[in-house]
Design a protein around this motif. Structure first.
Motif, mmCIF file in Angstrom:
data_model
loop_
_atom_site.group_PDB
_atom_site.id
_atom_site.type_symbol
_atom_site.label_atom_id
_atom_site.label_comp_id
_atom_site.label_asym_id
_atom_site.label_seq_id
_atom_site.Cartn_x
_atom_site.Cartn_y
_atom_site.Cartn_z
ATOM 1 N N LEU A 1 99.556 -2.289 50.306
ATOM 2 C CA LEU A 1 100.504 -1.959 51.362
ATOM 3 C C LEU A 1 99.827 -1.861 52.733
ATOM 4 N N TYR A 2 98.713 -1.145 52.799
ATOM 5 C CA TYR A 2 98.090 -0.852 54.090
ATOM 6 C C TYR A 2 96.840 -1.686 54.391
ATOM 7 N N VAL A 3 96.206 -2.217 53.343
ATOM 8 C CA VAL A 3 94.903 -2.859 53.510
ATOM 9 C C VAL A 3 95.013 -4.370 53.352
ATOM 10 N N THR A 4 94.338 -5.122 54.237
ATOM 11 C CA THR A 4 94.147 -6.561 54.077
ATOM 12 C C THR A 4 92.636 -6.803 54.126
ATOM 13 N N PRO A 5 91.991 -7.086 52.993
ATOM 14 C CA PRO A 5 90.524 -7.152 52.945
ATOM 15 C C PRO A 5 89.907 -8.135 53.935
ATOM 16 N N PHE B 1 103.155 -5.593 55.773
ATOM 17 C CA PHE B 1 103.744 -4.402 56.383
ATOM 18 C C PHE B 1 103.129 -4.147 57.760
ATOM 19 N N SER B 2 104.007 -3.880 58.717
ATOM 20 C CA SER B 2 103.559 -3.495 60.062
ATOM 21 C C SER B 2 104.353 -2.272 60.486
ATOM 22 N N PRO B 3 103.682 -1.153 60.798
ATOM 23 C CA PRO B 3 104.413 0.061 61.198
ATOM 24 C C PRO B 3 105.187 -0.126 62.502
ATOM 25 N N LEU C 1 111.172 -8.905 55.524
ATOM 26 C CA LEU C 1 110.809 -10.315 55.669
ATOM 27 C C LEU C 1 109.757 -10.720 54.641
ATOM 28 N N TYR C 2 108.823 -9.830 54.387
ATOM 29 C CA TYR C 2 107.775 -10.059 53.379
ATOM 30 C C TYR C 2 108.416 -10.250 52.003
#
Length: 782
Positions: free
Chosen positions: A270-274, A436-438, A446-447
């Motif tokens: 959800l929050y991390v994109t390596p 996800f973008s806050p 959209l995702y």
């Protein structure tokens, strides 16, 4: 070099294993030593894999016995005989007497004795294995442990647990327990009818309920006994009396598009994109997935265990890779290969074949990154009518079957289609950015829509799964449903995410670790010869799929006020809490109750898949009504909630232990169709729409990293399309102590539904129920 000339030259160069020239002196052969070496190494790898499968089959076939166990019995028997102690109680002597006459002539007395010891030891070993298996099967048929109050384990259950642990052996392989799992029992018709009538009672008025009760009782007395006999006969003969019919009639015989209607999706962290490097993320993900496949082939994955003690069926994992749903005129079928050494890749309307192995070894992440980057950098345009080709898999099944037979049965079209259908899985290098973008409220919506249907032509919906890697490094997957249920895909997904982030990793520049092998051949462009007539069939499927996709109203959102931590403090099952909240939300949304589907697993039984929990109960509706009744105190609403939660938990346990309602009625209906028996009751039951379809995404099936130490590495879960045209589909994942993510789907074409409105009602219902537990208890007067 223009277009794809570089690709073609590289392919031609690599294809030359030997050359020969006809001269006046004869034929001159020129062998390529490197090519022969690669052929040798690939063959060696193939034989190693074949040997490993044979070895695994033997080890699984004798579990919980082991070859060392046989050796121990043999050594004990032989050693005792040396001291003139006969542990066989005369059996070895009898075995020697009944040996063939030819043995008497060719074997010495000592050799005959040794042969007798070997045969006795083998017989004792096999007998012990069969006894252990049968004992374990009987133990696993006991499900009383599920119905005991949390934290209050009875003495009999403790004894049962100890016996299961002893009989389960040590270090089981993935399929070790398959033959020890009990068969799914056929419920009593009377019990199923009673539970069914109880489930529809809150949904029908008095007159309609009386009519339904009359139909049900007539069926129970006059039609069901005959159908039940055939079903019991099938349960004796088949491994599972439900699963094959469920796969065939619910999935493979469906003629409507599987995109949106059947396929589901799973999301990235959800929050991390390596890494934001698309090629690098694709490489690590593919390498991780192939490591999982290797462990799957070697059966090196431990079986999933309920409570760490009770094994769950693993058979659905068998078709995870190298599997494609093939369209048919009346019914589809699953093509599954024992192995596949390549990947099918889609990018900007072009299809590629990418080999995953070199010299029998899996390509490293850095090599894969280079290959994906070559595809991303390829400037060649799509071939005529190639761009929307995959839309055939997104439209109606009948037209796709007809087009496949007519236009893809020979030549380059057949060769290219075979390459896709025989690939390990499908990969899309997507041109968009998702995640996800806050700062963007609709980012998860959209995702979700992108993973569920994309552009309708950039996922191969027939493959067991399509891995989607976006331009910004975010990823997800779209999975076909007939071969297995979502927890199976979730198992792979957890392994892939953990391996990618915590084991493989990336260097500071965002690339994969290592140095690429620049001598690797270019990925191969697939070629097509798509006629104008075939193009029209593609366009027709695309229009059907586009209409369906545009109608999907999706809303995914994070519920961050609390998670399972606070719910457990309320001494309530998190799943029951959410299911009752969904009932409250739905009533507020539509002003009425509806038939509700909640998926549960039946993997405690061999080849078990799913069962339905009918979450809308008389108890839950009583609680929901109390929340809108000004005369009802919070304390009374809380009491009703606890009653409803207990009812829901009991129903979930019944479904998991083979006493559900819907699979039994479904199979009775199938038998009635085979026999040509009309049943107004069954016809009515199976035509009832599920206007609220729900499912929970499992979490931490493989504990490869500590969630508490890495709170940002929670999964977003996944979702699916609406089941009814005027209903909602809701998937949720309880992702940690303080987060629950919901995925809500419906259709824009229905005036009764609105996914965002329903999401707001879910949010409000969750808070309102939690508030009941904060209400101070009422003081009792002296």
């Amino acid at each position: 070099m223009g277009d794809s000339g570089a690709f073609k030259m590289a392919e031609a160069h690599q294809a030359v294993a030997f050359q020969f020239t006809v001269t006046p002196e004869g034929v001159d052969f020129q062998l390529s030593r490197e090519a022969l070496k690669q052929i040798y190494l690939s063959g060696l790898s193939s034989w190693k894999k074949r040997f490993a499968r044979i070895k695994n089959s033997i080890l699984t076939g004798v579990y919980p016995g082991t070859p060392s166990g046989w050796l121990a019995i043999f050594a004990t028997t032989l050693g005792s005989s040396l001291f003139h102690v006969d542990v066989s109680m005369g059996l070895i002597f009898r075995i020697q007497r009944h040996l063939p006459r030819s043995c008497n002539y060719c074997l010495s007395p000592r050799s005959k004795h040794l042969l007798g010891v070997v045969l006795f030891s083998t017989g004792a070993w096999i007998s012990g294995i069969l006894l252990c298996r049968q004992t374990l099967k009987l133990l696993l048929s006991y499900h009383g442990w599920m119905f005991e109050p949390h934290g209050k384990t009875s003495r009999s259950t403790k004894i049962w647990a100890a016996m299961v642990k002893v009989m389960s052996g040590c270090n089981p392989m993935l399929y070790s327990f398959q033959t020890s799992l009990p068969k799914l029992p056929v419920p009593c018709v009377k019990d199923t009818i009673e539970r069914y009538l109880e489930s529809v009672r809150p949904l029908l008025d008095a007159d309609k309920y009386d009519d339904m009760e009359a139909l049900a009782l007539d069926f129970q007395l006059n039609v069901a006994p005959r159908l039940q006999k055939y079903l019991i006969l099938k349960s004796w003969w088949a491994t599972n009396y439900v699963s094959d019919w469920w796969e065939e009639y619910i999935y493979l015989r469906g003629r409507s598009p599987i995109m949106v209607n059947s396929n589901y999706y799973v999301m990235d962290f959800l929050y991390v994109t390596p890494t934001h490097n698309q090629a690098a993320r694709a490489a690590n993900a593919v390498h991780s997935i192939m490591l999982y496949r290797r462990r799957l082939d070697h059966e090196d994955l431990p079986p999933v265990m309920a409570l760490g003690l009770v094994p769950m069926c693993s058979y659905q994992m068998e078709r995870m890779f190298n599997t494609t749903r093939i369209p048919g005129e009346e019914a589809d079928y699953l093509l599954h290969l024992s192995d596949s050494r390549h990947l099918a890749v889609f990018h900007k309307g072009r299809f590629y074949k990418l080999w995953l192995y070199q010299a029998g070894k899996l390509l490293s992440p850095r090599d894969l990154e280079m290959q994906f980057q070559r595809i991303l950098d390829d400037p060649s345009p799509p071939q005529p009518n190639e761009v929307r080709l995959a839309a055939l898999t997104a439209g109606e099944r009948g037209p796709w079957a007809e087009a496949r037979k007519k236009y893809f049965g020979r030549g380059k079209n057949k060769a290219s289609l075979d390459c896709i259908e025989r690939a390990a899985f499908f990969l899309t290098l997507d041109e968009d950015e998702q995640g996800f973008s806050p700062d963007h409220e609709d980012s998860l919506d959209l995702y979700s829509k992108s993973l569920l249907h994309g552009r309708c032509y950039d996922r191969w919906f027939d493959k067991s799964f399509t891995l989607v890697v976006y331009r910004n490094g975010k990823l997800g997957a779209n999975a076909e449903h007939s071969w297995a249920d979502a927890p199976i895909m979730g198992h792979l997904w957890e392994f892939m995410l953990a391996t990618d982030e915590f084991q493989l990793g990336y260097c500071s520049s965002g690339h994969c670790h290592g140095v690429p092998n620049t001598d690797l051949p270019m990925p191969q462009r697939l070629t097509w010869d798509i006629s104008e007539e075939c193009s029209q069939a593609i366009e027709l499927s695309y229009r059907v799929a586009r209409t369906l996709a545009d109608d999907v109203d999706f809303h995914s959102f994070r519920f961050t006020e609390f998670g399972k931590g606070r719910i457990k403090k309320c001494r309530t099952s998190p799943d029951s809490f959410i299911q009752i909240a969904l009932q409250l939300a739905h009533f507020r949304d539509k002003g009425r109750f509806c038939l509700t589907y909640e998926a549960s697993m039946t993997r405690l039984f061999r080849e078990g898949r799913t069962e339905t929990v009918r979450s809308c109960t008389s108890e839950s509706t009583a609680f929901v009504r109390s929340m809108s009744n000004a005369k009802c105190s919070p304390a009374e609403s809380l009491r009703l909630f606890k009653v409803a939660a207990e009812k829901h938990q009991n129903m979930y346990r019944l479904a998991m232990t083979g006493s559900g309602i819907d699979r039994h009625l479904f199979c009775l209906y199938v038998v009635s169709r085979y026999l040509g028996v009309d049943s107004p009751f069954l016809a009515k039951v199976l035509s009832e729409p599920w206007r609220l379809s729900t499912s929970q995404t499992p979490q931490q099936q493989i504990k490869m990293f500590d969630m508490e130490a890495n709170p940002n590495h929670v999964s977003s879960g996944g979702g699916f399309g609406p089941v009814a045209d005027d209903g909602y589909g809701v998937s949720y994942i309880i992702a940690g102590e303080n987060l629950i993510t919901f995925h809500v789907s419906s259709k824009f074409s229905s005036p009764e539904t609105d996914s965002k409105r329903f999401g707001k009602n879910i949010h409000r219902a969750m808070l309102d129920i939690a508030a009941l537990f904060e209400t101070p208890p009422k003081k009792v007067a002296d």
